[in-house]
Design a protein around this motif. Structure first.
Motif, short mmCIF file in Angstrom:
data_model
loop_
_atom_site.label_atom_id
_atom_site.label_comp_id
_atom_site.label_asym_id
_atom_site.label_seq_id
_atom_site.Cartn_x
_atom_site.Cartn_y
_atom_site.Cartn_z
N PRO A 52 0.88 -1.36 0.00
CA PRO A 52 -0.63 -0.42 -0.35
C PRO A 52 0.92 1.37 0.06
O PRO A 52 1.76 1.49 0.64
CB PRO A 52 -1.16 -0.11 1.01
CG PRO A 52 -0.89 -1.50 1.71
CD PRO A 52 0.79 -2.12 1.34
N PHE A 53 0.15 2.08 -0.95
CA PHE A 53 1.34 3.48 -0.80
C PHE A 53 2.39 3.42 -0.96
O PHE A 53 3.28 4.35 -1.31
CB PHE A 53 0.94 4.36 0.84
CG PHE A 53 0.35 4.31 1.30
CD1 PHE A 53 -1.28 5.06 0.78
CD2 PHE A 53 -0.17 3.60 2.06
CE1 PHE A 53 -1.82 5.60 1.21
CE2 PHE A 53 -1.45 3.76 3.24
CZ PHE A 53 -2.58 4.74 2.71
N LEU A 54 2.96 2.58 -2.10
CA LEU A 54 4.15 2.12 -2.46
C LEU A 54 4.24 3.14 -3.89
O LEU A 54 5.28 3.47 -4.09
CB LEU A 54 4.40 0.33 -3.22
CG LEU A 54 5.85 0.66 -3.85
CD1 LEU A 54 6.89 0.26 -2.38
CD2 LEU A 54 5.57 -0.54 -4.59
N SER A 55 2.83 3.44 -4.27
CA SER A 55 2.93 4.08 -5.50
C SER A 55 3.57 5.79 -4.83
O SER A 55 3.78 7.07 -5.27
CB SER A 55 1.69 4.12 -6.31
OG SER A 55 0.43 4.83 -5.77
N ASN A 56 2.75 6.64 -3.98
CA ASN A 56 3.44 7.68 -3.01
C ASN A 56 4.95 7.61 -3.00
O ASN A 56 5.51 8.69 -2.47
CB ASN A 56 2.72 7.89 -1.88
CG ASN A 56 1.18 8.37 -2.22
OD1 ASN A 56 1.07 8.42 -2.93
ND2 ASN A 56 0.20 7.63 -1.28
N GLY A 59 5.89 6.86 -7.37
CA GLY A 59 5.78 7.09 -8.74
C GLY A 59 4.85 5.57 -8.78
O GLY A 59 5.31 4.61 -8.89
N ASP A 60 3.18 6.19 -9.75
CA ASP A 60 2.88 5.38 -10.30
C ASP A 60 3.31 4.55 -11.77
O ASP A 60 3.36 2.63 -11.83
CB ASP A 60 1.53 6.13 -11.26
CG ASP A 60 0.57 6.09 -10.11
OD1 ASP A 60 1.22 5.71 -9.07
OD2 ASP A 60 -0.55 6.81 -10.08
N SER A 61 4.39 5.24 -11.85
CA SER A 61 5.11 4.67 -13.50
C SER A 61 6.17 3.50 -12.91
O SER A 61 6.54 2.14 -13.22
CB SER A 61 5.75 5.56 -14.40
OG SER A 61 6.91 6.10 -13.66
N THR A 64 4.68 0.46 -11.67
CA THR A 64 4.30 -0.28 -12.38
C THR A 64 5.33 -1.34 -13.31
O THR A 64 5.49 -2.57 -13.85
CB THR A 64 3.16 0.59 -14.31
OG1 THR A 64 2.19 0.98 -13.15
CG2 THR A 64 2.48 -0.31 -15.03
N GLN A 65 6.04 -0.51 -13.56
CA GLN A 65 7.77 -1.00 -13.89
C GLN A 65 7.71 -1.72 -12.84
O GLN A 65 8.21 -3.24 -13.60
CB GLN A 65 8.71 -0.15 -13.72
CG GLN A 65 8.69 0.71 -15.26
CD GLN A 65 9.36 1.81 -15.43
OE1 GLN A 65 11.01 1.97 -14.67
NE2 GLN A 65 9.12 3.18 -16.14
N PHE A 66 8.13 -2.04 -11.63
CA PHE A 66 7.92 -2.67 -11.21
C PHE A 66 7.41 -3.88 -10.66
O PHE A 66 8.16 -5.35 -10.84
CB PHE A 66 8.42 -2.56 -9.49
CG PHE A 66 8.21 -3.16 -8.80
CD1 PHE A 66 10.12 -3.80 -7.95
CD2 PHE A 66 8.49 -3.52 -7.43
CE1 PHE A 66 10.24 -4.42 -7.36
CE2 PHE A 66 8.48 -4.71 -6.59
CZ PHE A 66 9.10 -4.79 -6.53
N GLN A 67 6.30 -4.06 -11.35
CA GLN A 67 4.92 -5.24 -10.95
C GLN A 67 5.59 -6.07 -12.36
O GLN A 67 5.11 -7.11 -12.26
CB GLN A 67 4.22 -4.88 -10.94
CG GLN A 67 3.53 -3.91 -9.28
CD GLN A 67 2.07 -3.59 -9.61
OE1 GLN A 67 1.99 -2.95 -10.74
NE2 GLN A 67 1.44 -3.25 -8.76
N GLN A 68 5.65 -5.23 -13.97
CA GLN A 68 5.91 -5.56 -14.64
C GLN A 68 7.03 -6.64 -14.30
O GLN A 68 7.30 -7.43 -14.91
CB GLN A 68 6.36 -4.99 -15.87
CG GLN A 68 4.88 -4.15 -16.12
CD GLN A 68 4.89 -3.29 -17.56
OE1 GLN A 68 6.40 -3.16 -17.43
NE2 GLN A 68 4.07 -3.12 -17.82
#
Length: 430
Positions: A52-56, A59-61, A64-68
Motif C-alpha cells: 500500500p502507498f508504494l506509488s506515493n 510514483g505510479d510509473s 508499474t515497471q516494478f510489478q512488470q
C-alpha cells in the motif's frame, strides 16, 4: 471454551480420522504440500509488488515497471500451480500404490498438459498455435489438473498391477528395464488423456476447463448481490479453498463484474454528494467479506501468541507473518494446512458467513457507512482499508470487531487440532 473443545473432539475427530485416510484426498493434500515452497516464494513477491502507498513513494510509473519486472516470480510459480499439483498427485498416488513415483508424477503432469489447449487468440484475433496459455495452467486449471492426474495415475497403476508391461532380462540396467516396464502403462494413461481432449474438442465446450466454468459461472452470475447471495458466494470461495482451489479466481470471475458495477454506482453518488445506493460492492466484498486478512491475521495471532510451545506452528507463523499482514494467506492454507483439514473446515466456512452478516447489518442499520467505491489494492491491511473505503473510522472499528470474533473462533478450533496432535504423539510413544 473447554466444553466447546470437548464437544468438537467427540463428534468431529472420528470424521476427521476417516477423512484423512482417503487416498485421493491425501494425494491432493500431499500435492499442495509439495507446492508450498513455490507458493510462499510467490506470495512474498506478490505482497512486495502490491505494498500500500508504494506509488506515493516511487510514483505510479515506477510501481508499474516494478510489478512488470517481478511478474515472472508469480506467473512462473503460482501461475503454473496446476503443473505442480498434477505432478504432485501423480507422485503421491504412485507412492501409495508402490509403483514408480517419478513416472507417476510425469504421467500426471503430461496427462494434464494433454487435455490443456495449446492455442491462444491474440488481441488482433489471430489464432496462435503451439503455446500453452498461462490462464489455463494457473488456479483456473486446478480442478482439471486434479481430476485428470488422479484418473491418469489410476490407469497407470492399474496397467502395472495387471502386468500389462514389458519385462526385460535381469542383465539389463535397471533404468533401461524400468523404462520398458512402464512404457505400456504410460502409453495407455496418456492415450486416455488424449481421448478426453478429443472428446471435448467435439463438443460446444471445446475444453474440460470450459465445462467447469460453464457449470459454475452461470449459476454464480444469477445469484445477484443480496445478503443470501453474498453469503453463498463467500461460502463457495472458501469451499474451493478447502480443496486447494483458488476460490477468489473461480468465483470472482463471475461476480467481480457485478460487484464492480455496484461500486461505480456508489462512487458516482459519493462524488455528487448523493445517497449511496448499494451495500454490496467490490470494496464491501474485498475488505469486509472475503479479505485474506480475516483468515491470516486470526490464525497468525493464535499461532504466534497462544501456541508458543508448538515450534512448528510458531515457525510457520513467522514465515506467513509478512504476507499475512497484507492479506496473502496461501502459506497458511497449504502450510498449516487449512486445505483438506476437516477440523478447520467449520471455521473456514463460518468465516465468510460471520463477516458478511455482521458487515451487512452494520451498514444496513447505519452503524457503518456504505463503501464509497474508492478503489484500493486488495493487499491494503485491514483497519486502514476499512477507514478509507467507508470514509469513516467506523469502517476500521467494524474490521477490528470482526478480527476479535474470528480470532476467538479460530483459536478454539486450532486448540482442538493441537489436542488431536498431542493424543497422536502420546499413542505413538506408548
Amino acid at each position: 471454551m473447554n466444553k466447546i473443545t470437548a464437544f468438537l473432539e467427540k463428534y468431529l475427530l472420528p470424521f476427521a480420522d476417516v477423512f484423512s485416510k482417503n487416498r485421493y484426498l491425501v494425494a491432493i493434500k500431499d500435492a499442495f504440500l509439495i507446492s508450498l515452497p513455490f507458493t510462499i516464494f510467490s506470495s512474498i513477491f506478490t505482497a512486495i509488488a502490491n505494498l500500500p502507498f508504494l506509488s506515493n513513494l516511487i510514483g505510479d510509473s515506477k510501481v508499474t515497471q516494478f510489478q512488470q519486472f517481478v511478474s515472472p516470480t508469480f506467473s512462473l510459480t503460482m501461475g503454473v500451480i496446476s503443473f505442480i499439483v498434477s505432478a504432485g498427485i501423480g507422485y503421491s498416488l504412485s507412492k501409495h500404490y508402490g509403483v514408480n513415483q517419478i513416472y507417476g508424477a510425469i504421467v500426471g503432469l503430461l496427462s494434464f498438459i494433454m487435455v490443456t489447449p495449446n492455442t491462444v487468440v491474440s488481441e488482433s484475433g489471430e489464432m496462435i498455435g503451439s503455446v500453452i496459455p498461462l490462464s489455463e495452467i494457473g488456479a483456473v486449471g486446478m480442478f482439471t489438473a486434479i481430476i485428470v492426474s488422479i484418473l491418469s495415475t489410476e490407469i497407470y497403476r492399474f496397467a502395472i498391477q495387471h502386468n500389462w508391461t514389458i519385462k526385460m532380462p535381469s542383465s539389463v540396467p535397471k533404468l533401461v528395464s524400468d523404462s520398458f516396464f512402464s512404457f505400456i502403462p504410460i502409453a495407455i494413461a496418456l492415450l486416455s488423456a488424449f481421448a478426453i481432449r478429443v472428446i471435448f474438442e467435439g463438443t460446444t465446450f471445446e475444453t474440460f476447463n470450459n465445462l467447469i466454468y460453464e457449470i459454475l459461472q452461470k449459476p454464480l452470475t444469477s445469484l445477484g448481490t443480496s445478503l443470501p447471495a453474498t453469503i453463498i458466494v463467500g461460502v463457495l470461495v472458501n469451499l474451493f479453498w478447502f480443496f486447494g482451489l483458488h476460490g477468489h479466481v473461480i468465483v470472482g470471475s463471475a461476480m467481480v463484474p457485478i460487484w464492480n458495477a455496484q461500486s461505480f454506482d456508489n462512487l458516482e453518488a459519493f462524488q455528487n454528494g448523493a445517497e449511496l445506493p448499494h451495500i454490496v460492492t467490490g470494496q464491501f466484498t474485498d475488505f469486509f467479506v472475503l479479505n485474506g486478512g480475516y483468515l491470516s491475521i486470526p490464525i497468525l495471532i493464535s499461532l504466534l501468541f497462544f501456541f508458543k510451545k508448538r515450534s512448528d506452528w510458531r515457525d510457520l507463523g513467522k514465515i506467513a507473518l509478512a504476507p499475512g499482514i497484507f492479506g496473502v494467506y496461501e502459506p497458511l492454507i497449504f502450510g498449516l494446512p487449512v486445505m483438506l483439514n476437516p477440523l478447520l473446515f467449520i471455521p473456514l466456512i463460518l468465516t465468510p458467513i460471520i463477516t458478511t452478516v455482521i458487515s451487512y447489518f452494520s451498514m444496513a442499520v447505519g452503524l457503518v457507512p456504505y463503501t464509497t467505491g474508492v478503489v484500493l489494492p486488495y493487499t491494503m491491511p485491514l483497519v486502514i482499508s476499512g477507514a478509507i473505503v467507508t470514509n469513516s473510522l467506523m469502517g476500521a472499528v467494524l474490521q477490528l470487531v470482526l478480527l476479535v470474533i474470528l480470532t476467538i473462533m479460530w483459536y478454539i478450533f486450532l486448540r482442538v487440532m493441537d489436542n488431536q496432535n498431542q493424543m497422536k504423539e502420546q499413542m505413538s510413544s506408548e
